[in-house]
Design a protein around this motif. Structure first.
Motif, PDB file in Angstrom:
ATOM      1  N   LEU A  23     -52.910  75.642 -37.182  1.00 52.44           N
ATOM      2  CA  LEU A  23     -52.870  76.617 -36.111  1.00 52.44           C
ATOM      3  C   LEU A  23     -51.671  77.931 -36.458  1.00 52.44           C
ATOM      4  N   VAL A  24     -51.649  78.289 -37.406  1.00 57.07           N
ATOM      5  CA  VAL A  24     -50.785  79.449 -37.722  1.00 57.07           C
ATOM      6  C   VAL A  24     -51.677  80.436 -38.421  1.00 57.07           C
ATOM      7  N   PRO A  25     -51.433  81.792 -38.758  1.00 55.75           N
ATOM      8  CA  PRO A  25     -51.758  82.753 -39.346  1.00 55.75           C
ATOM      9  C   PRO A  25     -51.643  82.374 -40.856  1.00 55.75           C
ATOM     10  N   SER A  26     -52.319  82.418 -41.777  1.00 54.88           N
ATOM     11  CA  SER A  26     -51.872  82.319 -43.092  1.00 54.88           C
ATOM     12  C   SER A  26     -52.697  83.216 -43.869  1.00 54.88           C
ATOM     13  N   ARG A  27     -53.612  84.057 -43.386  1.00 58.25           N
ATOM     14  CA  ARG A  27     -53.844  85.332 -44.368  1.00 58.25           C
ATOM     15  C   ARG A  27     -54.143  86.507 -43.545  1.00 58.25           C
ATOM     16  N   TYR A  28     -54.144  87.628 -44.292  1.00 61.95           N
ATOM     17  CA  TYR A  28     -54.202  88.904 -43.728  1.00 61.95           C
ATOM     18  C   TYR A  28     -55.027  89.684 -44.608  1.00 61.95           C
TER      19      TYR A  28
END
Length: 311
Positions: A23-28
């Motif tokens: 539950l963390v951002p891991s791609r952008y």
């Protein structure tokens, strides 16, 4: 800068079910002109804060950490890699930490599963660019089962000076935690043994695909390189380990992993000046994810200007 909801990177925008630990951002995703770019988190690496600046006075280092609301003893360094699509090629820049049970780093080495979560098949990767051969940039390729999933004709681009250095590496100017020199040495040796036939070595600059150029900078390691992506008047440089979070305000502070700290500082200043002058985007391995931003001049030093996230 614009985030792309459809990067054409094998369904990178598809929603993925994750456990609580994800539950963390891991791609952008973003576009650089007509080139698709995806920044992917390999997780975080907890390291002593002395690693940020082993040549700085303890009080000065403590003051910087206090001003940044960071703990005084250790904190989590980001680990970022980049995927690029250009000219029909799918290019991975750096391969993450992988797994080294002897170092007890369970929150790092997430790249392979996060590429899978993004819908990216490892067999689609045509080219790999390595900024250098430290284990947090090559270890993902040594994870069990990864090599057999890669293309047999995968091209791995790395500076010739980097490969030469790791034949007999010099750690005399580094200041690493116990166990790291041995782990770095062993990982680089194993990597060259397993992938040596696929290495495409270059001297100073090398075009991997249209608008994607690797350039050797040296400093951090003798063959350390950065990768510039440029298209349609836009550009982004993946700086690898040329820049750390403290390096904007204190570019002369020596990082513990730098094999030639004085040259690394000169490289850092030159690169930051270039980016400040052009206004081009910067991404780096150990800047907080997604690490996309620009560089501004701030007196005798620099200032990192994070890009606004675009949803």
């Amino acid at each position: 800068m614009k985030q792309e909801t459809d990067m054409n990177l094998h369904n990178t925008s598809y929603p993925v079910s994750s456990g609580p630990e994800e539950l963390v951002p891991s791609r952008y995703a973003l576009k650089v002109g007509e080139i698709d770019v995806l920044v992917v988190s390999d997780g975080v690496l907890p390291l002593p804060t002395t690693m940020l600046a082993h040549n700085a006075a303890p009080a000065e280092r403590a003051a910087w950490l206090h001003d940044m609301f960071l703990p005084q003893d250790a904190f989590d360094w980001a680990l970022n890699a980049v995927m690029v699509r250009s000219g029909g090629k799918t290019i991975l820049i750096d391969a993450g930490l992988g797994s080294d049970p002897n170092l007890h780093l369970p929150r790092a080495g997430q790249l392979i599963k996060r590429l899978e979560a993004a819908g990216i098949d490892l067999s689609s990767v045509t080219d790999l660019v390595l900024t250098h051969l430290h284990m947090d940039h090559i270890g993902g390729l040594l994870v069990d089962g990864v090599k057999k999933r890669l293309r047999k004709d995968l091209r791995i681009h790395v500076a010739a000076a980097e490969v030469k250095f790791w034949e007999s590496p010099d750690f005399s100017q580094t200041a690493m935690p116990q166990g790291f020199p041995d782990a770095l040495r062993a990982t680089a040796k194993r990597f060259v043994s397993e992938y040596g036939s696929q290495l495409r070595q270059f001297d100073e600059t090398h075009e991997i695909a249209p608008g994607v150029i690797a350039r050797r900078t040296g400093g951090h390691t003798p063959g350390h390189s950065v990768v510039r992506v440029a298209s349609g008047g836009d550009a982004l440089t993946f700086a690898g380990d040329a820049v750390f979070a403290v390096g904007f305000e204190q570019p002369d502070w020596h990082n513990g992993f730098e094999h030639d700290p004085e040259e690394a500082a000169r490289v850092r200043v030159r690169l930051l000046r270039e980016l400040a002058e052009t206004g081009e985007m910067l991404v780096a391995t150990h800047l907080p994810f997604p690490s996309i931003g620009r560089v501004a001049i701030d007196g005798d030093a620099f200032r990192f200007v994070p890009a606004f996230w675009d949803y």
